[in-house]
Scaffold this motif. Structure first.
Motif, mmCIF file in Angstrom:
data_model
loop_
_atom_site.group_PDB
_atom_site.id
_atom_site.type_symbol
_atom_site.label_atom_id
_atom_site.label_comp_id
_atom_site.label_asym_id
_atom_site.label_seq_id
_atom_site.Cartn_x
_atom_site.Cartn_y
_atom_site.Cartn_z
ATOM 1 N N GLN A 40 19.984 -15.160 -25.847
ATOM 2 C CA GLN A 40 20.013 -16.012 -24.645
ATOM 3 C C GLN A 40 21.395 -16.025 -23.999
ATOM 4 O O GLN A 40 21.534 -15.879 -22.794
ATOM 5 N N THR A 43 22.254 -12.552 -22.427
ATOM 6 C CA THR A 43 21.517 -12.335 -21.170
ATOM 7 C C THR A 43 22.162 -13.152 -20.053
ATOM 8 O O THR A 43 22.357 -12.674 -18.933
ATOM 9 N N ALA A 44 22.510 -14.399 -20.367
ATOM 10 C CA ALA A 44 23.151 -15.263 -19.363
ATOM 11 C C ALA A 44 24.506 -14.677 -18.960
ATOM 12 O O ALA A 44 24.844 -14.630 -17.772
ATOM 13 N N ALA A 47 24.201 -11.848 -16.580
ATOM 14 C CA ALA A 47 23.821 -12.329 -15.247
ATOM 15 C C ALA A 47 25.007 -12.961 -14.526
ATOM 16 O O ALA A 47 25.181 -12.789 -13.317
ATOM 17 N N HIS A 231 20.331 -20.663 -16.488
ATOM 18 C CA HIS A 231 19.593 -20.247 -17.690
ATOM 19 C C HIS A 231 18.713 -19.055 -17.349
ATOM 20 O O HIS A 231 18.013 -19.083 -16.325
ATOM 21 N N PRO A 232 18.737 -18.018 -18.172
ATOM 22 C CA PRO A 232 17.927 -16.838 -17.847
ATOM 23 C C PRO A 232 16.421 -17.110 -17.878
ATOM 24 O O PRO A 232 15.662 -16.415 -17.210
ATOM 25 N N LYS A 233 15.984 -18.100 -18.660
ATOM 26 C CA LYS A 233 14.547 -18.449 -18.676
ATOM 27 C C LYS A 233 14.428 -19.964 -18.564
ATOM 28 O O LYS A 233 14.299 -20.678 -19.574
ATOM 29 N N ASP A 246 18.142 -20.451 -11.967
ATOM 30 C CA ASP A 246 17.740 -19.207 -12.638
ATOM 31 C C ASP A 246 18.650 -18.092 -12.113
ATOM 32 O O ASP A 246 19.535 -18.330 -11.283
ATOM 33 N N ARG A 247 18.418 -16.872 -12.589
ATOM 34 C CA ARG A 247 19.333 -15.790 -12.238
ATOM 35 C C ARG A 247 19.395 -15.500 -10.749
ATOM 36 O O ARG A 247 20.462 -15.296 -10.196
ATOM 37 N N SER A 248 18.220 -15.490 -10.095
ATOM 38 C CA SER A 248 18.256 -15.131 -8.674
ATOM 39 C C SER A 248 18.856 -16.268 -7.848
ATOM 40 O O SER A 248 19.573 -16.036 -6.874
#
Ligand code: PEP
Ligand code: MN
Length: 268
Positions: A40, A43-44, A47, A231-233, A246-248
């Motif tokens: 997690q 991934t963050a 991003a 947070h990526p999810k 979120d990422r976008s």
């Protein structure tokens, strides 16, 4: 007082790696509320770097209002955060909640954060002062600006001048947002102190859709940086998912902030 503008010539610039707080460019700090796993946080981190963020955040000790939600992975979380920061080559920040957790954090992070709930934990303030590490000092949600300045003074009186103020919202009668972001704190701190100030629009509103407009308002008001939860999810977040991007959305925020920064520079 050491914290006051009159105590030195010019403004304080705090350098952490290639990042400068209080310098000529805006600093964007982002990452999850809490480090939840190795995957997690990595991934963050990827991003954050990809969108142009400058510092990675992630909590390992989470002093929530209630004792029952996720309280953090503790030292294991610090290890994952450190590893992710090294991979993406970004400085990292984590919250410390007492002298013991400060001891652990000093082994792994570049910046420590003192949370709103600990702004007047005077023994922690003194210990961070003695540790001489860059520190993000969040404003207590019931603290006046004068009390906040004095909290910074506790750190500086121990010989640490690397203090970054962080406005994160205060309690008010309003209930539409969890706290009320005190934008006035930005120009007030800038006029009273030589230290940099950043703004956390996640913790202040606690509402996903208000984060981007509040961040933009902070930058337009002259904040030296933004700290935002990402947070990526989002749907799987163990803490503060509702106040994270979120990422976008984070990418969108970075793009919008760059545009605002250009405009504010033209006028300042
Ligand atoms: C946080 O940054 O995750 C946090 C707990 O912030 P605050 O201390 O401002 O509530
Ligand atoms: Mn949080």
């Amino acid at each position: 007082m050491l914290v006051c503008r009159e105590s030195k010539n010019g403004r304080t610039i705090i350098k952490v790696g290639n990042v400068e707080f209080g310098g000529s460019t805006l600093v964007v700090i982002a990452g999850p509320c809490a480090v939840e796993s190795e995957e997690q946080i990595l991934t963050a981190a990827l991003a954050v770097r990809e969108a142009g963020g400058n510092v990675l955040r992630g909590g390992a000790y989470k002093p929530g209002t209630s004792p029952y939600p996720f309280q953090g992975l503790k030292e294991e979380g610090l290890k994952y955060l450190n590893e992710a920061g090294r991979i993406v080559e970004l400085p990292i920040v984590t919250e410390v909640i007492n002298e013991k957790t400060l001891g652990y954090a000093l082994k792994y992070v570049d910046i420590v954060q003192i949370g709103a709930r600990n702004m007047q934990n005077f023994s922690l303030l003194k210990a961070v002062g003695q540790a001489n590490i860059p520190v993000i000092l969040k404003r207590g949600y019931s603290a006046t600006i004068n009390e906040w300045l004095n909290a910074a003074e506790y750190i500086m009186a121990e010989g640490n001048d690397k203090v970054i103020f962080c406005e994160r919202g205060i309690s008010s009668f309003e209930t539409a947002t969890r706290y009320t972001l005190d934008i006035s704190a930005v120009p007030v701190i800038k006029s009273k102190s030589h230290l940099p100030i950043i703004v956390d629009p996640s913790c202040s509103s606690c509402v996903n859709k208000y984060i981007i407009p509040l961040a933009k308002a902070a930058v337009a008001a002259g904040a030296d940086g933004i700290m935002v939860e990402m947070h990526p999810k989002l749907q799987d977040a163990l803490s503060d998912g509702m106040q994270s991007l979120d990422r976008s959305q984070f990418l969108e925020l970075c793009n919008q902030l760059m545009a605002i920064e250009k405009v504010t520079k033209t006028f300042c």
